[in-house]
Motif scaffolding. Structure first.
Motif, PDB file in Angstrom:
ATOM      1  N   ALA A  16       0.807  -1.144   0.001  1.00  0.00           N
ATOM      2  CA  ALA A  16      -0.019   0.096   0.052  1.00  0.00           C
ATOM      3  C   ALA A  16       0.808   1.164   0.084  1.00  0.00           C
ATOM      4  CB  ALA A  16      -0.841  -0.065   1.154  1.00  0.00           C
ATOM      5  N   VAL A  17       2.080   1.291   0.796  1.00  0.00           N
ATOM      6  CA  VAL A  17       2.727   2.605   0.778  1.00  0.00           C
ATOM      7  C   VAL A  17       3.501   2.624  -0.396  1.00  0.00           C
ATOM      8  CG1 VAL A  17       4.905   3.262   1.926  1.00  0.00           C
ATOM      9  CG2 VAL A  17       3.207   2.169   3.386  1.00  0.00           C
ATOM     10  N   LEU A  51      15.381  -4.775   3.007  1.00  0.00           N
ATOM     11  CA  LEU A  51      15.481  -3.375   2.332  1.00  0.00           C
ATOM     12  C   LEU A  51      16.495  -3.845   0.967  1.00  0.00           C
ATOM     13  CD1 LEU A  51      14.715  -0.816   1.109  1.00  0.00           C
ATOM     14  CD2 LEU A  51      16.553   0.191   2.735  1.00  0.00           C
ATOM     15  N   VAL A  52      17.690  -4.323   1.363  1.00  0.00           N
ATOM     16  CA  VAL A  52      18.503  -4.329   0.407  1.00  0.00           C
ATOM     17  C   VAL A  52      18.170  -5.521  -0.561  1.00  0.00           C
ATOM     18  CG1 VAL A  52      20.859  -5.042  -0.113  1.00  0.00           C
ATOM     19  CG2 VAL A  52      20.471  -3.681   1.819  1.00  0.00           C
ATOM     20  N   GLY A  97      13.067   7.433  -7.092  1.00  0.00           N
ATOM     21  CA  GLY A  97      11.701   7.188  -6.789  1.00  0.00           C
ATOM     22  C   GLY A  97      11.609   5.832  -6.250  1.00  0.00           C
ATOM     23  N   ILE A  98      12.137   4.745  -7.040  1.00  0.00           N
ATOM     24  CA  ILE A  98      12.164   3.341  -6.542  1.00  0.00           C
ATOM     25  C   ILE A  98      12.631   3.268  -5.168  1.00  0.00           C
ATOM     26  CG2 ILE A  98      12.951   0.964  -7.362  1.00  0.00           C
ATOM     27  CD1 ILE A  98      12.652   1.744 -10.274  1.00  0.00           C
ATOM     28  N   ASN A 140      10.745   1.868  -1.666  1.00  0.00           N
ATOM     29  CA  ASN A 140      11.097   0.776  -0.980  1.00  0.00           C
ATOM     30  C   ASN A 140      11.347   1.040   0.344  1.00  0.00           C
ATOM     31  OD1 ASN A 140      10.483  -1.184  -3.048  1.00  0.00           O
ATOM     32  ND2 ASN A 140      12.267  -0.918  -4.099  1.00  0.00           N
ATOM     33  N   VAL A 141      12.193   2.083   0.590  1.00  0.00           N
ATOM     34  CA  VAL A 141      12.554   2.420   2.059  1.00  0.00           C
ATOM     35  C   VAL A 141      11.429   2.787   2.883  1.00  0.00           C
ATOM     36  CG1 VAL A 141      13.651   4.546   3.351  1.00  0.00           C
ATOM     37  CG2 VAL A 141      15.029   3.426   1.305  1.00  0.00           C
ATOM     38  N   LEU A 142      10.445   3.458   2.442  1.00  0.00           N
ATOM     39  CA  LEU A 142       9.273   3.892   3.038  1.00  0.00           C
ATOM     40  C   LEU A 142       8.395   2.519   3.183  1.00  0.00           C
ATOM     41  CD1 LEU A 142       7.831   7.030   0.934  1.00  0.00           C
ATOM     42  CD2 LEU A 142       8.902   6.929   3.262  1.00  0.00           C
ATOM     43  N   ALA A 143       8.340   1.678   2.291  1.00  0.00           N
ATOM     44  CA  ALA A 143       7.927   0.399   2.493  1.00  0.00           C
ATOM     45  C   ALA A 143       8.301  -0.486   3.561  1.00  0.00           C
ATOM     46  CB  ALA A 143       7.722  -0.464   1.325  1.00  0.00           C
ATOM     47  N   VAL A 144       9.579  -0.518   3.687  1.00  0.00           N
ATOM     48  CA  VAL A 144      10.297  -1.221   4.743  1.00  0.00           C
ATOM     49  C   VAL A 144      10.063  -0.820   6.215  1.00  0.00           C
ATOM     50  CG1 VAL A 144      12.403  -2.082   5.357  1.00  0.00           C
ATOM     51  CG2 VAL A 144      11.963  -2.289   3.141  1.00  0.00           C
TER      52      VAL A 144
END
Length: 317
Positions: A175-176, A258-259, A284-285, A289-293
């Protein structure tokens, strides 16, 4: 609860009609949006009857409608018989498998018999999405009609706490990422451009921005892949979190996730279609992914006290 043969046939028939109606409704909407009402059933009927595809279409639409619902009734009865034969309880997961597997197989087998180019008749994402939804709603009806005792869908995961927590965690991350790219696309004046580009590249083999198809089918099909991928990531995340004895260890494991996530995502895109990375942007990618993790980590962190997990362990140390 045991059921008589007439009951099974009746419920299978109704279930098949429900699935068939879902598919009809899906393509009716697609045709209306495209400004070509009833184009899909008329096109498929012309193929089945080996007739020239030209208007008016009332006879073609009538013939296809009868054939369409006849096939789905047979599939519904077959599905109900299979449930009884293998002693299975109908559920949404089984419906998804049946829709994507059996319904799609029947559709493409029918086209293959006619010698038609399978991928140009009806867009693959639309077929997959319609059949997926049809299969799930058919099983939802059978679950109620046959009075199955097992949970219908989501609640069945509660039997497996780690999987349940992982799937929810993955959906939080999905969702993020989805909201992040939606905000970027909206600011650029092209809503849903990113999922359409990713879906066109991964599912349709698009070779550049000019090949991107921004439509409901592509976006929906890619969204399913997006959710499935993050569900798997979430399960892995939850497993790693369950083995972290200290808060520091937990966030270190989150960094590992994340990595790995970034490597898999970028690696897949570069292999499939490097132009998407340039179109979406590395920054952006990475940010998504940082926000998602982080969101998944905070979700796990908040949820664990009820499960004797991380925050309790961190407090004890």
């Amino acid at each position: 609860m045991a059921r008589s043969e007439p009951d099974l046939i009746l419920h299978g028939t109704i279930g098949g009609i429900i699935a068939g109606a879902v598919v009809v409704g899906w393509f009716a909407g697609v045709d209306v949006v495209a400004g070509q009402p009833f184009h899909t059933p008329a096109r498929l009927a012309s193929i089945v009857l080996s007739e020239e595809f030209r208007g008016p279409w009332p006879r073609l639409i009538t013939v296809f409608t009868v054939l369409h619902f006849g096939v789905f009734v047979l599939l519904g009865v077959a599905a109900t018989a299979a449930l009884k034969l293998f002693d299975l309880d109908p559920g949404l997961a089984l419906g998804a498998v049946f829709g994507v597997g059996v319904f799609n197989a029947v559709h493409y087998t029918g086209l293959l018999v006619t010698g038609t180019n399978l991928l140009t008749v009806v867009p693959v994402p639309h077929v997959a999405a319609a059949n997926l939804l049809g299969g799930m709603l058919m099983m939802a009806y059978l679950h109620r009609a046959l009075r199955a005792e097992s949970p219908l869908g989501w609640n069945v995961l509660k039997r497996y706490p780690l999987v349940y927590t992982g799937v929810v965690t993955g959906l939080v991350g999905a969702a993020v990422v989805a909201f992040w790219f939606f905000a970027i696309d909206l600011a650029a004046g092209s809503p849903f451009r990113t999922p359409a580009a990713l879906g066109s590249a991964v599912l349709l083999g698009a070779r550049g921005p000019v090949d991107v198809q921004i439509n409901l089918g592509v976006i929906a099909a890619y969204s399913v892949l997006h959710l499935l991928a993050f569900a798997l990531v979430g399960i892995a995340f939850a497993w790693l979190a369950s083995h972290a004895k200290r808060a520091q260890n937990f966030w270190l494991r989150a960094l590992v996730v994340l990595v790995v996530l970034e490597a898999l995502f970028l690696g897949t895109l570069v292999i499939v279609s490097g132009w998407v990375v340039e179109n979406v942007g590395w920054a952006g990618i990475l940010t998504a992914n940082v926000l998602a993790v982080v969101a998944m980590g905070l979700w796990i962190w908040w949820r664990h006290p009820k499960e004797g997990g991380l925050r309790q362990q961190a407090a004890e140390t």
